[in-house]
Design an enzyme around this catalytic site. Structure first.
Site, short mmCIF file in Angstrom:
data_model
loop_
_atom_site.label_atom_id
_atom_site.label_comp_id
_atom_site.label_asym_id
_atom_site.label_seq_id
_atom_site.Cartn_x
_atom_site.Cartn_y
_atom_site.Cartn_z
N CYS A 1 34.64 51.79 47.46
CA CYS A 1 33.62 52.05 46.44
C CYS A 1 32.30 51.37 46.82
CB CYS A 1 34.09 51.53 45.09
SG CYS A 1 32.85 51.70 43.77
N HIS B 1 44.17 50.42 46.97
CA HIS B 1 43.35 50.04 48.12
C HIS B 1 44.04 48.86 48.81
CE1 HIS B 1 39.48 52.37 47.65
NE2 HIS B 1 40.17 52.70 46.56
#
Length: 319
Positions: free
Chosen positions: A246, A215
């Site tokens: 998330c 990420h």
């Protein structure tokens, strides 16, 4: 001692597109099932070899993916692409296999704090619960890959000790899992750390296939990918337009953009099997379809090969 300064890197890599799972789960507004299917079909045109198509979690946990079975069933004609799905438990695994999935990915946290937030139990308990999934997959002739979320840093506990990762990988091996995705879920990792952790794990577990799920929360995803390349890693996850994040992580942002990763690898002479112009085109289209801003350098600046018109005239410099 050699005087060569050449950096030896893999000549080929495999990119798994995860936007239909990791990307869609971060979108609050409902994406119609037919749009999800259309997007998956567009992604398939990029030359991608692997695609994480959805997650078979409980609909209440991630409502956006409640149509997982319908999406998978509608994409069974994509026979040239390996489709995988994230599963949290046996029930999810059964649904995935019945829908036509041939590869399952397990979801596990490196730390107890994140595991409690994500799976409502500590890491050891969550991992022990995977054994019935692995046994089911073996009976049904389906592959299983493991994962370790927040592997390079947890927002609740900070850096994850290598010994902790060692313990988790050992347990995966005991279950018969031969592939593990190391996820930098909050972009907490840095190139030096990624290089050292991968060096340690690959030395300890030479027969385990480690893959990277990066990420770009702190702008280091590309640098971390290069560090992974230096350790011989050849499998990477990414999401077009930098989609993702998330829902159980504070400040979480999207995955490294597929178009940015492809551009980086191609500029370094590393083959991906994907066409950058096609990837950029698909990223633009998907971004428009779902109305998510994402984060992509390629969509903002374009590749280096895109040259601009030269100035028509230049003022002479007076001597």
């Amino acid at each position: 001692m050699s005087n060569s300064t050449e950096l030896v890197l893999p000549s080929n890599v495999i990119i798994c597109e995860v936007a239909p799972r990791d990307g869609f789960q971060a979108v609050k507004d409902w994406i119609p099932t037919e749009d999800k299917i259309a997007i998956v079909k567009k992604l398939a045109q990029m030359g991608v070899q692997s695609l994480e198509i959805t997650s078979f979690v409980h609909p209440k946990a991630i409502p956006q993916l409640k149509d997982a079975s319908e999406v998978v069933e509608a994409c069974q004609d994509l026979t040239d692409i390996k489709l995988r799905a994230l599963v949290p438990n046996v029930k999810g695994a059964e649904r995935a296999i019945d829908a036509g999935i041939k590869k399952l990915k397990l979801m596990l946290s490196a730390t107890d704090s994140h595991s409690i937030s994500n799976a409502n139990c500590v890491t050891e308990e969550a991992q022990n619960g995977f054994l019935p999934i692995v046994e089911l997959a073996e009976k049904r002739g389906v592959q299983v890959g493991g994962s370790i979320s927040v592997a390079f840093g947890c927002p609740y506990e900070g850096k994850v000790p290598q010994e902790r990762l060692d313990q988790i990988v050992k347990r995966y091996m005991e279950m018969g899992v031969a592939e593990i995705s190391l996820a930098d879920s909050t972009g907490a990792g840095n190139p030096k750390q990624v290089y050292e952790v991968l060096g340690y794990l690959r030395n300890r577990f030479p027969n385990m296939l480690f893959t990277m799920h990066l990420h770009n929360t702190r702008g280091l995803a590309i640098a971390n990918a290069v560090a992974a390349l230096q350790q011989g890693i050849t499998n990477f996850d990414s999401a077009i337009a930098g989609l993702g994040g998330c829902p159980y992580l504070p400040g979480a942002t999207g995955n490294v953009a597929t178009e940015d990763l492809v551009n980086t690898f191609h500029e370094m002479g590393i083959e991906t099997g994907m066409n950058l112009d096609t990837v950029i085109g698909v990223a633009k289209k998907v971004k428009e379809m779902i109305g998510h801003k994402g984060a992509s350098y390629m969509l903002q600046a374009g590749p280096c090969s895109t040259l601009h018109a030269k100035p028509k005239s230049q003022k002479k410099v007076e001597k």
